[in-house]
Design an enzyme around this catalytic site. Structure first.
Site, PDB file in Angstrom:
ATOM      1  N   SER A  63       0.803  -1.234   0.000  1.00  0.00           N
ATOM      2  CA  SER A  63       0.000   0.000   0.000  1.00  0.00           C
ATOM      3  C   SER A  63       0.827   1.270   0.000  1.00  0.00           C
ATOM      4  O   SER A  63       0.278   2.361  -0.200  1.00  0.00           O
ATOM      5  CB  SER A  63      -0.948   0.008   1.201  1.00  0.00           C
TER       6      SER A  63
ATOM      7  N   LYS B 122       0.380   3.364  -3.076  1.00  0.00           N
ATOM      8  CA  LYS B 122      -0.823   4.168  -3.344  1.00  0.00           C
ATOM      9  C   LYS B 122      -0.551   5.665  -3.445  1.00  0.00           C
ATOM     10  O   LYS B 122      -1.012   6.307  -4.404  1.00  0.00           O
ATOM     11  CB  LYS B 122      -1.882   3.870  -2.279  1.00  0.00           C
TER      12      LYS B 122
ATOM     13  N   TYR C 164      -2.883  -2.879 -10.684  1.00  0.00           N
ATOM     14  CA  TYR C 164      -2.868  -2.524  -9.261  1.00  0.00           C
ATOM     15  C   TYR C 164      -1.998  -3.508  -8.472  1.00  0.00           C
ATOM     16  O   TYR C 164      -1.171  -3.116  -7.647  1.00  0.00           O
ATOM     17  CB  TYR C 164      -4.294  -2.498  -8.724  1.00  0.00           C
TER      18      TYR C 164
ATOM     19  N   TYR D  16      -4.290   3.668   7.526  1.00  0.00           N
ATOM     20  CA  TYR D  16      -5.449   2.779   7.716  1.00  0.00           C
ATOM     21  C   TYR D  16      -6.381   3.348   8.787  1.00  0.00           C
ATOM     22  O   TYR D  16      -6.606   4.551   8.833  1.00  0.00           O
ATOM     23  CB  TYR D  16      -4.989   1.361   8.066  1.00  0.00           C
TER      24      TYR D  16
ATOM     25  N   VAL E   8       1.098  -3.481   4.333  1.00  0.00           N
ATOM     26  CA  VAL E   8       1.064  -4.735   5.082  1.00  0.00           C
ATOM     27  C   VAL E   8       2.379  -5.508   4.970  1.00  0.00           C
ATOM     28  O   VAL E   8       2.566  -6.512   5.653  1.00  0.00           O
ATOM     29  CB  VAL E   8      -0.107  -5.630   4.614  1.00  0.00           C
TER      30      VAL E   8
END
Length: 581
Positions: free
Chosen positions: A193, A196, A325, A377, A395
């Protein structure tokens, strides 16, 4: 062994001045004789005793201690010149660069092409001037956090589950290219992540904010990062949740560089990250990619839900979008390369080690804004409150932290907390802002007193003492009140051991003396180099009221007359902060 460790292990002085390059005023030396070039000045500082040569190892060790590295692209000419001299010496020459001896002309020719950067380093003009002291504290934070053994490694992808929970690496890179790393900083890991905000940055850079946010919102979702939910406009809440990241991935396929083949578009994103990292390691883990795709039920559900609500641009191929992705999440970095990526964001889109303008400043501003509010998060709000810095976790255990206009930090430790953030990484950030004024709101007027590594320690201390003593001599209680609120040590003295109380007493400023004794709690009888106390100074200049006031504090009992009231102390409640200041 790192350059920093080599310097620590080497007990011998760097040169005949015993590290005088650190303690001397580099600017003042140059001002004494404007005819002395910077190259000559450096040679004179580092030349070996009275011999007409310097040892390159002494010079390089001092240079590396400022935070620069021998792999820095900006110093490539220097290193090539030194290597060429070494080669020209042939077999009779020294065995390595550290033992290489240069005369004045050789030294000047070697550093001439990089003299601006070298000069800035030795003038302590980098954003963190006392870099070794700063990194000593970073090292302590590292070992404190290393003892943490809580958290669990991500298990939903087999390749991530195999990571050792003992891995722990910290790397930082300042906006001036100063580098420090400790721990497992060369082990590759997938960014997950942490990709992103980077793909979002590329979309902003290529399309502009207006186009991007026509499709995706800017608000924290307040829900799980992979939840099947859209905002009231039927858009993903922000680009840092899975739904928003899927959407920015779709931009790469439909709106950005439409003429490119699918493979070229992935290479385009990867090369963008490579530029942000200053050409350092950026790879791809195909095993993780395949595993991501095999365990992607929730992301497939999200994609179909978003297509049902017409979130995507027209003519989107959903399978290609999902694969893209997953590929972005499966790109690999290590702590060292990710710290430069973070530093590029801290530097407004300019890579510190190459000077390459990779991203537009406006794009970086928008990315950092959302990282600050949405990057951690479900812990994003709490992180913004306690740490107050833009950050993004993954993660994989990675944590990308940005301190705007100062530095970028990459943290990696696989064990995660319940929110999916690195346990050690979170604790490191808390340790960082507990000591340094890096929290977004630590620089408010009445912020708590923390260390500012951006200031030179000698300059800061010297200016504080001069300002404090000048205010005491002038009777400026208002200025002294500001210093007290700012956490200045009111007992500081100059080279003659004269304190603010000495000067206020000598000038007969009763209100200043009362403020220092009553509200600052300074000792009433410090002695200067001539053995004089503040009371002696007051009597010497016939300020009897001041002498009596000081004597009352020495006796620890009140005098007959009321002490002069601080004019700003309006509150009747003598126990309140307002009554003191």
């Amino acid at each position: 062994m790192s350059d920093k460790e080599k310097m620590k292990n080497e007990k011998k002085p760097l040169n005949r001045q015993n590290s005088s390059w650190y303690n001397m005023s580099f600017l003042d030396y140059g001002e004494k004789d404007s005819s002395i070039s910077v190259e000559d000045l450096l040679y004179d500082i580092f030349k070996h005793n009275d011999a007409d040569h310097l040892v390159v190892g002494d010079f390089l060790s001092a240079l590396w201690s400022t935070g620069l590295r021998n792999t820095d692209p900006r110093l490539s000419e220097l290193m090539q010149n030194l290597q060429k001299i070494q080669q020209d010496l042939g077999r009779d020459g020294p065995g390595n660069l550290e033992n290489l001896k240069l005369n004045r002309d050789q030294f000047k020719a070697s550093i001439n092409e990089n003299i601006v950067l070298v000069s800035r380093a030795f003038r302590r003009q980098f954003v963190i001037p006392e870099f070794e002291e700063f990194t000593d504290k970073i090292e302590k934070f590292y070992y404190t956090c290393k003892e943490i053994d809580t958290g669990k490694v991500a298990a939903y992808i087999p390749q991530l589950e195999r990571m050792s929970p003992n891995y722990w690496g910290v790397s930082l890179c300042t906006i001036d290219g100063q580098r420090f790393s400790i721990g497992d900083v060369k082990i590759p890991f997938t960014i997950q992540s942490c990709s992103k905000p980077l793909t979002y940055a590329i979309a902003l850079n290529e399309l502009g904010s207006e186009v991007v946010h026509r499709y995706v919102g800017q608000e924290p979702s307040g829900r799980m990062f992979n939840e099947l939910i859209l905002d009231h406009n039927k858009r993903p809440h922000n680009p840092l949740v899975n739904a928003g990241a899927l959407l920015t991935s779709s931009f790469m396929l439909t709106l950005i560089r439409r003429e490119m083949a699918l493979s070229d578009k992935f290479e385009f994103v990867k090369s963008f990250l490579k530029r942000m990292s200053g050409g350092e390691f950026v790879g791809f883990n195909n095993a993780v990619f395949l595993s991501e795709r095999e365990n992607a039920d929730r992301n497939y559900a999200l994609a179909f839900y978003m297509r049902e609500n017409k979130c995507f641009p027209e003519k989107i191929n959903l399978r290609e979008c999902l694969d893209f992705y997953f590929q972005c999440c499966s790109m690999e970095v290590d702590c060292e390369s990710m710290s430069v990526i973070a530093a590029t964001l801290a530097n407004g889109g300019i890579c510190p080690t190459t000077g390459d303008q990779v991203l537009k400043p406006d794009s970086v501003r928008d990315v950092l804004s959302l990282m600050h509010s949405c990057g951690m998060y479900d812990y994003s709000g709490q992180f913004a409150f306690t740490v107050g810095l833009p950050a993004k976790s993954g993660v994989c255990g990675g944590l990308l932290v940005v301190i705007p206009n100062v530095l970028g930090i990459a943290l990696w430790s696989p064990p995660l907390d319940q929110s999916g953030n690195s346990v050690r990484g979170i604790e490191f950030c808390k340790e960082l802002v507990s000591m340094f004024n890096f929290h977004r709101y630590d620089n408010l007027k009445h912020a708590v007193n923390k260390q500012d590594p951006r200031r030179h320690k000698y300059e800061t201390k010297g200016l504080n003492i001069v300002s404090l003593l000048f205010s005491a001599a002038a009777g400026d209680v208002t200025a002294m009140r500001r210093y007290k609120l700012s956490g200045v040590d009111m007992t500081q003295s100059d080279y003659d051991n004269r304190t603010a109380l000495h000067l206020a007493a000598a000038e007969g400023h009763v209100d200043c003396v009362d403020f220092l004794l009553k509200y600052c709690g300074v000792p009433p009888n410090p002695v200067d180099r001539w053995g004089q106390t503040p009371k002696d100074e007051a009597l010497r200049f016939n300020h009897s009221a001041v002498a009596e006031l000081i004597q009352s504090y020495m006796d620890k009992k009140p005098i007959a007359e009321e002490p002069v009231e601080d004019p700003k102390a309006k509150s009747k409640d003598q126990g309140s902060i307002g009554s003191i200041f």
